[in-house]
Scaffold this motif. Structure first.
Motif, PDB file in Angstrom:
ATOM      1  N   VAL A  46       0.871  -1.175   0.000  1.00 51.14           N
ATOM      2  CA  VAL A  46       0.000   0.000   0.000  1.00 51.14           C
ATOM      3  C   VAL A  46       0.902   1.217   0.000  1.00 51.14           C
ATOM      4  CG1 VAL A  46      -1.814   1.276   1.169  1.00 51.14           C
ATOM      5  CG2 VAL A  46      -1.819  -1.218   1.242  1.00 51.14           C
ATOM      6  N   VAL A  47       0.697   2.090  -0.978  1.00 53.88           N
ATOM      7  CA  VAL A  47       1.558   3.251  -1.185  1.00 53.88           C
ATOM      8  C   VAL A  47       0.727   4.519  -1.030  1.00 53.88           C
ATOM      9  CG1 VAL A  47       3.138   4.404  -2.795  1.00 53.88           C
ATOM     10  CG2 VAL A  47       2.926   1.891  -2.817  1.00 53.88           C
ATOM     11  N   GLY A  48       1.170   5.447  -0.204  1.00 55.06           N
ATOM     12  CA  GLY A  48       0.452   6.699   0.010  1.00 55.06           C
ATOM     13  C   GLY A  48       0.712   7.679  -1.124  1.00 55.06           C
ATOM     14  N   HIS A  49      -0.332   8.093  -1.815  1.00 52.74           N
ATOM     15  CA  HIS A  49      -0.223   9.000  -2.962  1.00 52.74           C
ATOM     16  C   HIS A  49       0.135  10.417  -2.497  1.00 52.74           C
ATOM     17  CE1 HIS A  49      -2.322  10.873  -6.730  1.00 52.74           C
ATOM     18  NE2 HIS A  49      -1.034  10.678  -6.941  1.00 52.74           N
ATOM     19  N   ARG A  50       1.272  10.889  -2.943  1.00 54.57           N
ATOM     20  CA  ARG A  50       1.790  12.217  -2.563  1.00 54.57           C
ATOM     21  C   ARG A  50       1.872  12.359  -1.044  1.00 54.57           C
ATOM     22  NH1 ARG A  50      -1.695  15.893  -6.935  1.00 54.57           N
ATOM     23  NH2 ARG A  50      -1.654  14.304  -8.583  1.00 54.57           N
ATOM     24  N   GLY A  51       2.115  11.236  -0.390  1.00 55.84           N
ATOM     25  CA  GLY A  51       2.218  11.217   1.062  1.00 55.84           C
ATOM     26  C   GLY A  51       0.955  10.661   1.670  1.00 55.84           C
ATOM     27  N   HIS A  52       0.214  11.509   2.369  1.00 52.97           N
ATOM     28  CA  HIS A  52      -1.021  11.094   3.025  1.00 52.97           C
ATOM     29  C   HIS A  52      -2.211  11.152   2.083  1.00 52.97           C
ATOM     30  CE1 HIS A  52      -4.128  10.848   6.183  1.00 52.97           C
ATOM     31  NE2 HIS A  52      -3.183  10.361   6.948  1.00 52.97           N
ATOM     32  N   GLY A  53      -1.989  11.473   0.811  1.00 60.61           N
ATOM     33  CA  GLY A  53      -3.071  11.572  -0.167  1.00 60.61           C
ATOM     34  C   GLY A  53      -3.025  12.896  -0.898  1.00 60.61           C
ATOM     35  N   ALA A  66      -6.862  17.300   4.134  1.00 65.19           N
ATOM     36  CA  ALA A  66      -6.384  17.261   5.516  1.00 65.19           C
ATOM     37  C   ALA A  66      -4.958  17.782   5.634  1.00 65.19           C
ATOM     38  CB  ALA A  66      -6.472  15.836   6.057  1.00 65.19           C
ATOM     39  N   PHE A  67      -4.061  17.329   4.752  1.00 68.82           N
ATOM     40  CA  PHE A  67      -2.657  17.726   4.794  1.00 68.82           C
ATOM     41  C   PHE A  67      -2.233  18.210   3.415  1.00 68.82           C
ATOM     42  CE2 PHE A  67      -3.206  14.227   7.815  1.00 68.82           C
ATOM     43  CZ  PHE A  67      -2.730  14.789   8.991  1.00 68.82           C
ATOM     44  N   LYS A  68      -1.401  19.230   3.365  1.00 68.27           N
ATOM     45  CA  LYS A  68      -0.849  19.674   2.082  1.00 68.27           C
ATOM     46  C   LYS A  68      -0.055  18.527   1.472  1.00 68.27           C
ATOM     47  CE  LYS A  68      -0.503  23.309   0.324  1.00 68.27           C
ATOM     48  NZ  LYS A  68       0.570  24.287   0.504  1.00 68.27           N
ATOM     49  N   GLU A  69      -0.407  18.154   0.245  1.00 67.13           N
ATOM     50  CA  GLU A  69       0.262  17.055  -0.445  1.00 67.13           C
ATOM     51  C   GLU A  69       1.727  17.363  -0.709  1.00 67.13           C
ATOM     52  OE1 GLU A  69      -0.412  17.994  -5.143  1.00 67.13           O
ATOM     53  OE2 GLU A  69      -2.061  16.987  -4.123  1.00 67.13           O
ATOM     54  N   ASN A  70       2.525  16.315  -0.850  1.00 71.47           N
ATOM     55  CA  ASN A  70       3.941  16.439  -1.221  1.00 71.47           C
ATOM     56  C   ASN A  70       4.734  17.336  -0.268  1.00 71.47           C
ATOM     57  OD1 ASN A  70       4.138  14.707  -3.439  1.00 71.47           O
ATOM     58  ND2 ASN A  70       3.442  16.256  -4.889  1.00 71.47           N
ATOM     59  N   THR A  71       4.454  17.200   1.026  1.00 72.26           N
ATOM     60  CA  THR A  71       5.193  17.956   2.045  1.00 72.26           C
ATOM     61  C   THR A  71       5.704  17.006   3.121  1.00 72.26           C
ATOM     62  OG1 THR A  71       3.205  18.350   3.387  1.00 72.26           O
ATOM     63  CG2 THR A  71       3.748  20.006   1.694  1.00 72.26           C
ATOM     64  N   ILE A  72       6.646  17.490   3.904  1.00 73.81           N
ATOM     65  CA  ILE A  72       7.184  16.691   5.011  1.00 73.81           C
ATOM     66  C   ILE A  72       6.074  16.324   5.986  1.00 73.81           C
ATOM     67  CG2 ILE A  72       8.828  16.640   6.919  1.00 73.81           C
ATOM     68  CD1 ILE A  72      10.159  16.596   4.174  1.00 73.81           C
ATOM     69  N   ASP A 161       1.897  23.236   5.109  1.00 75.34           N
ATOM     70  CA  ASP A 161       3.318  23.001   5.357  1.00 75.34           C
ATOM     71  C   ASP A 161       4.108  23.590   4.191  1.00 75.34           C
ATOM     72  OD1 ASP A 161       5.068  21.858   7.284  1.00 75.34           O
ATOM     73  OD2 ASP A 161       5.566  20.248   5.899  1.00 75.34           O
ATOM     74  N   PRO A 162       5.358  24.022   4.435  1.00 72.75           N
ATOM     75  CA  PRO A 162       6.156  24.584   3.348  1.00 72.75           C
ATOM     76  C   PRO A 162       6.522  23.540   2.297  1.00 72.75           C
ATOM     77  CG  PRO A 162       7.033  25.236   5.498  1.00 72.75           C
ATOM     78  CD  PRO A 162       6.015  24.170   5.743  1.00 72.75           C
ATOM     79  N   HIS A 163       6.911  24.028   1.108  1.00 68.47           N
ATOM     80  CA  HIS A 163       7.467  23.159   0.085  1.00 68.47           C
ATOM     81  C   HIS A 163       8.741  22.504   0.614  1.00 68.47           C
ATOM     82  CE1 HIS A 163       4.589  24.615  -2.689  1.00 68.47           C
ATOM     83  NE2 HIS A 163       5.159  25.771  -2.963  1.00 68.47           N
ATOM     84  N   CYS A 164       9.165  21.436  -0.041  1.00 68.76           N
ATOM     85  CA  CYS A 164      10.389  20.777   0.404  1.00 68.76           C
ATOM     86  C   CYS A 164      11.200  20.267  -0.775  1.00 68.76           C
ATOM     87  CB  CYS A 164      10.085  19.638   1.374  1.00 68.76           C
ATOM     88  SG  CYS A 164       9.195  18.243   0.633  1.00 68.76           S
ATOM     89  N   THR A 165      12.458  20.011  -0.527  1.00 65.82           N
ATOM     90  CA  THR A 165      13.344  19.433  -1.528  1.00 65.82           C
ATOM     91  C   THR A 165      13.419  17.922  -1.333  1.00 65.82           C
ATOM     92  OG1 THR A 165      15.324  19.614  -0.145  1.00 65.82           O
ATOM     93  CG2 THR A 165      14.734  21.550  -1.481  1.00 65.82           C
ATOM     94  N   LEU A 166      13.957  17.242  -2.321  1.00 63.42           N
ATOM     95  CA  LEU A 166      14.151  15.801  -2.206  1.00 63.42           C
ATOM     96  C   LEU A 166      15.132  15.486  -1.086  1.00 63.42           C
ATOM     97  CD1 LEU A 166      13.702  12.925  -3.286  1.00 63.42           C
ATOM     98  CD2 LEU A 166      15.516  13.349  -4.949  1.00 63.42           C
TER      99      LEU A 166
END
Length: 382
Positions: A46-53, A66-72, A161-166
């Motif tokens: 099971v893989v979380g899409h862009r994190g938590h969804g 609920a949470f900003k996607e693609n963030t820490i 949440d702020p943007h993040c780098t890899l």
């Protein structure tokens, strides 16, 4: 100036990126990989899409905001659940920094005027100025989003949440959580090979420097990028993303599961990630994919339906990328259990640790499963 696509097979001497001779990582969750070998998924992932969804800002479902996607924040929130991997999108800025962001363009408003800029034409500092900032006293630029129908709306979520780098993701996210790194490119741009090489080398450098044994899968819709990243490194598996024929593109390699299998076999890729509708419409493709010794994951809205996920488990699919992470991980835990040797009934009731009865776990005979596989493609067309 028109750009001509160059196939990876024509690019010489791409067997290694400088500094890429690393030992294969140890996979802690049952995923096995040896150098230049097939990728094996011995359990249902099971893989979380862009994190938590992913965020669906127009949806009435609060879970999609609920949470900003693609963030820490999204990644570590997902890490609290029994997930194997999270999936996220990586692009490379103008100054060669891999950042995590899905959309090709970033939108902001200033003095009533909406500005739209291509993400890859921004420097890292320019990209990080959008949205909330790490320093509370610093005010970032407003962040808007364009919907598929062209409407521009505020990117508002319950927990921002702020943007993040890899690099930050490797350093700040629970280290046992695997990363499915989608190499993000614009469907409407034809990329020259030297650009693809530069972008992929920038991403691989961060991965090699900071992975530290974390399970990693690369995936991309861009066929030449998929072939290139396989040639540039021999450590991590590469999956080809496809709509499975549900949409048609100018590049025929993207237009069917059969073409996806062909690309994987020709380029030594280890798996396919298909839109789940493409699989349900063409279930016979699963056996062809398995016969080719390729792993198969799916994505799409239907993966937020527990019954559809369970059906895929029965069909032999290796895992699903989902948005409703909590709900689907719970459903998988309840439904997908190793069958007991004496199971003969159509369903059984599973008791939880506290003695309370859980939902019945369905079982299907081969005849029933065959009927469902014939029925599903008709239902999907509706």
């Amino acid at each position: 100036m028109a750009l001509k696509a160059v196939h990876v097979s024509d690019v010489p001497n791409l067997d290694q990126v400088p500094g890429a001779l690393h030992a294969a990582p140890t996979f802690s969750k049952g995923v096995e990989l040896s150098r230049w070998s097939s990728f094996k998924v011995p359990k249902f992932l099971v893989v979380g899409h862009r994190g938590h969804g992913m965020n669906q800002l127009q949806s009435d479902d609060r879970r999609m905001k609920a949470f900003k996607e693609n963030t820490i924040l999204s990644f570590n929130s997902a890490a609290k659940l029994p997930l194997d991997f999270i999936e996220f999108d990586v692009q490379v800025t103008k100054d060669d920094c891999p950042i995590i962001f899905h959309d090709n363009f970033i939108l902001s408003e200033e003095n009533g005027i909406v500005f739209e800029k291509r993400v890859t034409e921004l420097t890292l500092n320019e990209f990080m100025c959008y949205g909330p900032q790490e320093e509370p006293e610093r005010l970032g630029k407003s962040l808007l989003r364009k919907t598929k129908d062209g409407k521009i709306i505020n990117w508002e979520v319950e927990s921002d949440d702020p943007h993040c780098t890899l690099q930050e993701a490797f350093q700040r996210v629970e280290p046992s959580l695997g990363f499915n790194i989608e190499l993000k490119f614009d469907d409407h741009v034809v990329y020259p090979q030297d650009y693809l090489i530069r972008v992929l080398q920038a991403i691989l450098k961060v991965v090699f420097d900071y992975a530290n044994g974390r399970p990693i899968i690369f995936s991309t819709f861009q066929p030449d990028a998929a072939l290139l990243v396989r040639k540039l490194q021999s450590i991590y598996p590469v999956f080809f993303l496809t709509n499975g024929g549900t949409e048609i593109y100018y590049d025929t390699r993207r237009n069917s599961l059969e073409e996806a299998v062909k690309l994987c076999l020709e380029g030594g890729l280890q798996g396919i990630v298909s839109e789940v509708k493409g699989i349900f419409r063409n279930p016979v493709a699963i056996s062809k994919i398995k016969e080719s010794k390729l792993s198969l994951l799916t994505y799409g809205k239907l993966n937020n339906v527990p019954e559809a996920v369970y059906m895929q488990h029965l069909m032999g699919i290796d895992g699903v990328i989902v948005d409703l992470v909590r709900e689907i991980t719970e459903a998988v835990a309840n439904l997908i259990k190793p069958p007991a040797a004496t199971e003969e009934t159509l369903s059984e009731t599973i008791a939880s640790d506290d003695g309370a009865a859980k939902e019945p776990k369905p079982h299907f005979s081969e005849r029933e499963l065959s009927f469902l596989l014939k029925l599903i493609p008709e239902l999907i067309q509706l």
